[in-house]
Design an enzyme around this catalytic site. Structure first.
Site, short mmCIF file in Angstrom:
data_model
loop_
_atom_site.label_atom_id
_atom_site.label_comp_id
_atom_site.label_asym_id
_atom_site.label_seq_id
_atom_site.Cartn_x
_atom_site.Cartn_y
_atom_site.Cartn_z
N ASP A 1 0.82 -1.20 0.00
CA ASP A 1 0.00 0.00 0.00
C ASP A 1 0.86 1.26 0.00
O ASP A 1 0.47 2.28 -0.57
CB ASP A 1 -0.92 0.00 1.22
N ALA B 1 -5.22 10.28 22.17
CA ALA B 1 -4.96 10.52 23.60
C ALA B 1 -5.42 11.90 24.04
O ALA B 1 -4.62 12.73 24.50
CB ALA B 1 -3.47 10.33 23.90
#
EC number: 2.7.1.23
Length: 265
Positions: free
Chosen positions: A45, A185
């Site tokens: 990819d 996060a």
């Protein structure tokens, strides 16, 4: 028909690329690296992402097809053992073109200098170069939240199986014209709050980030990594352009998802 081949650069990929080039030239095709009708990616990819960014300025005229020799071939639907079959298909079979949505990224600056514009096939991310990212998030021109955390990932449907998935984002079928925003996060406590869930924005909905003043930003667009200073805003939306893939046979999206993440090897 004009073609070019982009190889991952390892020995097996280069050998396959050379073999395909000879076959296609024998069929009367023209090798053209500047204005190809078909770009054949030999690798994984990552190789196809490089090919896309090399020819992003002629997406209406160029279509892509991938031969999988890398670790993950989510975009590549042909195996090395099928090279002869692929060449014959290119030479003698009418092909279908499948279009996938892309992400448009526009960066504007405090000093009014010329904006920077990019297209992403998988995703774009933004982080602070010096710690916590603090940025206002606007959706459709209205304030949504102030994000504090490591960063944000904005992905395309086809890119939803990449970094976005690792962040807990949803997998979106590429027939759906949308972008997805996933948190990295985020800081959530009594003082600071974010929505805490991935957001999926349809076409014509725009997300604009307005980072805190004086913040240097590390911005990625697929495999490209850049540091931008004096950023006023970053705008994300479904691009008007689309990436085109050549299809000679069915390549079901959900089968690819299962084979990549669920099926036993």
């Amino acid at each position: 028909m004009k073609f070019t081949i982009m190889s991952k650069g390892d020995q097996s990929s280069d050998t396959l690329a050379s073999t395909m080039k000879e076959y296609l030239l024998d069929f009367g095709f023209i090798m053209d690296e500047k204005e190809p009708d078909i770009v054949i990616s030999v690798g994984g990819d990552g190789t196809l992402l490089y090919a896309f960014h090399r020819y992003y300025n002629r997406l209406d005229e160029t279509a892509f097809v991938g031969v999988h020799t890398g670790h993950l071939g989510f975009y590549a639907d042909w195996l090395p053992t099928e090279v002869e079959k692929l060449v014959i298909a290119i030479a003698k079979t009418p092909f279908q073109v499948v279009e996938y949505p892309l992400l448009e990224v526009i960066i504007r600056y405090v000093n009014g200098s010329k904006e920077s514009q990019y297209l992403a096939m998988n995703e774009a991310t933004v982080k602070s170069a010096e710690g916590t990212l603090v940025t206002e998030v606007e959706i459709r021109g209205e304030y949504f939240e102030t994000f504090r955390g490591d960063g944000l990932c904005i992905s395309t449907p086809s890119g939803s199986t990449a970094y976005n998935k690792a962040l807990g984002g949803a997998i979106i079928h590429p027939s759906i014209e949308a972008i997805q925003i996933a948190e990295m996060a985020s800081i959530n406590n009594r003082v600071f709050r974010t929505v805490g869930s991935p957001l999926v924005l349809p076409k014509h909905h725009t997300c604009v980030l307005k980072p805190a003043a004086g913040m240097n930003l590390q911005i990625t667009v697929d495999h490209l990594t850049m540091v931008h200073q004096d950023v006023k805003s970053i705008q994300y939306r479904v691009a008007n352009e689309k990436v085109r893939f050549v299809r000679f046979r069915p390549f079901p999206f959900w089968k690819r998802v299962r084979d990549s993440f669920v099926a036993d090897k």
